[in-house]
Scaffold this motif. Sequence first.
Motif, mmCIF file in Angstrom:
data_model
loop_
_atom_site.group_PDB
_atom_site.id
_atom_site.type_symbol
_atom_site.label_atom_id
_atom_site.label_comp_id
_atom_site.label_asym_id
_atom_site.label_seq_id
_atom_site.Cartn_x
_atom_site.Cartn_y
_atom_site.Cartn_z
ATOM 1 N N SER A 111 51.961 52.515 43.749
ATOM 2 C CA SER A 111 52.762 51.308 43.952
ATOM 3 C C SER A 111 53.855 51.566 44.973
ATOM 4 C CB SER A 111 53.391 50.861 42.628
ATOM 5 O OG SER A 111 52.412 50.534 41.669
ATOM 6 N N ARG A 123 47.912 41.736 42.435
ATOM 7 C CA ARG A 123 48.403 43.092 42.712
ATOM 8 C C ARG A 123 49.816 43.089 43.282
ATOM 9 N NH1 ARG A 123 46.116 46.162 46.509
ATOM 10 N NH2 ARG A 123 45.437 44.396 47.792
ATOM 11 N N ARG A 178 48.604 48.933 42.746
ATOM 12 C CA ARG A 178 47.170 49.256 42.920
ATOM 13 C C ARG A 178 46.789 49.198 44.396
ATOM 14 N NH1 ARG A 178 46.750 45.374 39.031
ATOM 15 N NH2 ARG A 178 45.149 44.177 40.143
#
Length: 124
Positions: free
Chosen positions: A17, A67, A85
């Motif tokens: 991340s 995401r 992700r």
Amino acid sequence: QGQLVELGGGLVQDGDSLRLSCEDPGRFFRSYAIGWFRQAPGKEREFVASISWSGNTWYYADAVKGRFTISRDNDKNTVYLQMNRLTAEDTAVYYCAAAGYYTGSQLTSSFDNWGQGTQVTVSS
């Protein structure tokens, strides 16, 4: 409204991340919608996400839905892009820009005051 400044890019691993920030010391920051775009080598600049001046409306590109999360803190004159992700396909230079009239447009021509960009590289 001056030029925006992007911060937070870097080199991460696949699945990691990263949070980007878009800052503007201008006193009218909270009057503008903000958009995030990205440009990979050899490709056109593409829309990623945008958020209204109030923070109550936002749009995402299909490639990042679920995401990425865009948010803003008008007290800090900052818009954030939380990216989870991450994959190699997210590798690009990320830019933020401002829109005085927010329509949800995903066109680069609807935004101005572009920042210099911040590089995000995801290694697989």
